[in-house]
Structure formats: structure tokens, C-alpha cells
Design a protein around this motif. Structure first.
Motif, short mmCIF file in Angstrom:
data_model
loop_
_atom_site.label_atom_id
_atom_site.label_comp_id
_atom_site.label_asym_id
_atom_site.label_seq_id
_atom_site.Cartn_x
_atom_site.Cartn_y
_atom_site.Cartn_z
N LEU A 141 92.85 76.73 -22.18
CA LEU A 141 92.79 77.96 -21.39
C LEU A 141 93.69 77.85 -20.16
O LEU A 141 93.88 76.77 -19.59
CB LEU A 141 91.34 78.22 -20.96
CG LEU A 141 90.31 78.33 -22.09
CD1 LEU A 141 88.96 78.74 -21.54
CD2 LEU A 141 90.76 79.33 -23.14
N ALA A 142 94.23 78.98 -19.76
CA ALA A 142 95.08 79.03 -18.57
C ALA A 142 94.26 78.70 -17.34
O ALA A 142 93.18 79.26 -17.12
CB ALA A 142 95.71 80.41 -18.44
N ILE A 143 94.74 77.78 -16.53
CA ILE A 143 94.01 77.36 -15.33
C ILE A 143 94.19 78.41 -14.26
O ILE A 143 95.33 78.78 -13.92
CB ILE A 143 94.52 75.99 -14.84
CG1 ILE A 143 94.26 74.94 -15.92
CG2 ILE A 143 93.86 75.60 -13.54
CD1 ILE A 143 94.83 73.57 -15.59
N PRO A 144 93.12 78.93 -13.70
CA PRO A 144 93.24 79.97 -12.68
C PRO A 144 93.73 79.42 -11.35
O PRO A 144 93.66 78.23 -11.09
CB PRO A 144 91.80 80.48 -12.54
CG PRO A 144 90.96 79.29 -12.90
CD PRO A 144 91.72 78.56 -13.96
N VAL A 145 94.26 80.31 -10.55
CA VAL A 145 94.67 79.96 -9.18
C VAL A 145 93.91 80.86 -8.22
O VAL A 145 94.01 82.09 -8.32
CB VAL A 145 96.19 80.13 -8.99
CG1 VAL A 145 96.59 79.79 -7.56
CG2 VAL A 145 96.95 79.26 -9.98
N PRO A 146 93.09 80.30 -7.30
CA PRO A 146 92.86 78.86 -7.12
C PRO A 146 91.96 78.29 -8.22
O PRO A 146 91.18 79.02 -8.83
CB PRO A 146 92.15 78.81 -5.77
CG PRO A 146 91.42 80.11 -5.67
CD PRO A 146 92.32 81.11 -6.34
N ASP A 147 92.11 76.99 -8.45
CA ASP A 147 91.35 76.32 -9.50
C ASP A 147 90.00 75.89 -8.94
O ASP A 147 89.71 74.70 -8.78
CB ASP A 147 92.15 75.11 -9.99
CG ASP A 147 91.47 74.42 -11.16
OD1 ASP A 147 90.53 75.01 -11.73
OD2 ASP A 147 91.87 73.29 -11.49
N ALA A 148 89.17 76.87 -8.62
CA ALA A 148 87.86 76.61 -8.01
C ALA A 148 86.99 77.82 -8.25
O ALA A 148 87.49 78.93 -8.44
CB ALA A 148 88.00 76.35 -6.51
N PRO A 149 85.69 77.64 -8.25
CA PRO A 149 84.80 78.79 -8.43
C PRO A 149 84.86 79.73 -7.24
O PRO A 149 85.17 79.32 -6.12
CB PRO A 149 83.42 78.16 -8.56
CG PRO A 149 83.53 76.85 -7.83
CD PRO A 149 84.93 76.39 -8.08
N THR A 150 84.57 80.99 -7.49
CA THR A 150 84.49 81.96 -6.41
C THR A 150 83.15 81.82 -5.71
O THR A 150 82.10 81.84 -6.35
CB THR A 150 84.64 83.39 -6.96
OG1 THR A 150 85.89 83.48 -7.66
CG2 THR A 150 84.61 84.41 -5.83
#
Length: 281
Positions: free
Chosen positions: A55-64
């Protein structure tokens, strides 16, 4: 104050388990996130699972995190006596935050690591759902005391280890569920004892909630133990001897005495492992 009884879980953001887990982790509203995590596990049989997808890593790579929550260094988060209502609220708030982050730990384990057996993903979806339940139980208790999640600063110690181990599932299993989360097995009975000594209605109610959480957290740590050993077997590594090396490499904290030996044994720790955790090797 949020009325938790009036909100319903949002529709699942995807029809695939791992994609959905990532999307839920990025949701901003804490209650909607918790309820949707529960719903994801409940409806898993009607969804697809792609174990091989990267899966594509989101930016930022952290939970909301909630916008009203102030995050601070661990050393800057105040501790107060449970003898006062506000002191107990600070304590409950800290545990609420731990349980909220535990939702993230489980969801991250689902979406981030490809190529595991289907039972691995089902295990961690179950953990996410149970952590979501714990979060809601404790947040409701905090609200009944006149406070809410976000009223006090919190720290991100649990998530920091997730970041350190984001590239390798083996240290993730070694150092998050069976190290950081296992510390809760030791700490919870001590917290309950302090609350029962206070003997107010809110303190007794919180201690009772912690009974349920402790029982289910044993299962969560057991899942971490199982998959750590499974991964060691797959890679031809010896799990007991490897563990101290991972603790040193990733600067993982050692548990604080006294250990809850009965709970740790129930979660699958061997006597050799417990000896290392108590006295070192």
C-alpha cells in the motif's frame, strides 16, 4: 462534552481489509475511528483481503490525532495524586490515550506489512476492535467525571516505537505488543490497587473497567508473542536469544518491577524470557 450514544460509525472507507485499516487510522474524529475499527472487524467476512498488496505510504506516515489534543514529551506530562478528582481524571486520560494509540498500533500492523498469513491480519483486526472498545469505555468514564479526551497533554511513546520498527515486521512484533503493551500487564494491577484505596464511585468504576481491559490485553500480548515466534521460525532465528539484541538495537525500555508473572505466563512468555525480563542476562 460528546454524547457517545448519539454517534454512529461512518461507512467503511474500503471493501478491502488492509486499505480500510489504513483509512481508519487516518480518520480525525476519535469516536468515529473507534466505532469504525469495531465495524471493520465485525464485517470482515464480507470484505476482501489482499495480503500481497504494497500500500502507498501516506504523508505524514502517522495516525491522525484529535486536533484538541496537546502532545508533549513523556517527561513533560504531569502526574497527579489519585486522591483528588482531577488527579484521577489525569490518570484516566493517560490510559484513554494509551488505548487510543493501541488502536493505531493494531491497524498499522494490518496495513503496513504484506505477505503474512490471513490469520495474522484477522488477529490484528480483532485487537484493533477490542482496543477501540477499551477506548470508548474509558472515555465514557472520563466524561462521567466531568472531563474529556484532549483536556490534558499526552505523550506518544507507543507510536515512537512503531516508527522505529516500520521497516521490519519482526522487531515490530517483538517490541510493540510483547514489550511496550506487555508493560500494561504489570502496571494495571498497581493502578487498580491505588484506585480501590481511594474508594470513590469513579475510582471503583475505573478499576472495574480495567479488569476487562487487563483480561483482553493478555490476549493481545499473546498474539504478539505468537507472531514474533512465527517470524523467527520463518527466518531461522532463535527467539529467546534474539530478543535482547533487538531491545539493545532499538533502545526499547525494560519493564518496571514488579512483573505480573501470572498474566505474562498466560500471554505466552516462557520462564527463560521472564528471568531475562526480571534480572537481565
Amino acid at each position: 462534552m460528546t454524547d457517545t450514544a448519539t454517534l454512529n460509525p461512518m461507512p467503511l472507507p474500503s471493501s478491502e481489509w488492509r486499505t480500510c485499516a489504513l483509512a481508519v487510522m487516518q480518520m480525525a474524529d476519535p469516536l468515529a475511528k473507534a466505532q469504525t475499527a469495531e465495524r471493520l472487524y465485525q464485517q470482515r467476512s464480507s470484505l476482501q483481503l489482499d495480503v500481497d498488496a504494497t500500500l502507498a505510504i501516506p504523508v505524514p506516515d502517522a495516525p491522525t490525532m484529535p486536533s484538541q489534543l496537546a502532545l508533549a514529551a513523556h517527561t513533560d506530562v504531569a502526574r497527579r495524586s489519585p486522591a483528588t478528582l482531577q488527579g484521577r481524571a489525569v490518570l484516566v486520560h493517560a490510559i484513554v490515550h494509551i488505548e487510543y494509540n493501541a488502536i493505531h498500533l493494531a491497524l498499522d500492523a494490518v496495513w503496513r506489512f504484506a505477505g503474512m498469513p490471513a490469520s495474522y491480519y484477522e488477529d490484528w483486526l480483532k485487537v484493533a476492535a477490542e482496543e477501540a472498545k477499551h477506548f470508548q469505555m474509558l472515555r465514557t468514564q472520563l466524561q462521567s467525571m466531568g472531563f474529556d479526551y484532549g483536556d490534558f497533554p499526552a505523550h506518544q511513546g507507543l507510536w515512537s516505537m512503531c516508527e522505529k520498527t516500520r521497516h521490519d515486521i519482526l522487531p515490530r512484533m517483538a517490541l510493540v505488543p510483547r514489550t511496550l503493551e506487555a508493560r500494561g500487564l504489570d502496571a494495571t494491577p498497581l493502578i487498580q490497587e491505588k484506585l480501590r484505596q481511594v474508594n470513590t464511585d469513579d475510582a471503583k468504576a475505573t478499576a472495574t473497567i480495567l479488569d476487562t481491559i487487563l483480561r483482553e490485553e493478555v490476549g493481545h500480548v499473546a498474539i504478539g508473542n505468537y507472531w514474533y515466534r512465527w517470524l523467527c521460525h520463518q527466518r531461522g532465528l532463535e527467539p529467546v536469544g534474539l530478543y535482547p539484541k533487538l531491545v539493545e538495537q532499538y533502545e526499547a525500555p525494560r519493564p518496571k518491577a514488579p512483573l505480573n508473572l501470572d498474566a505474562r505466563r498466560a500471554a505466552g512468555f516462557t520462564e527463560e524470557e521472564l528471568q531475562y525480563l526480571e534480572w537481565g542476562s
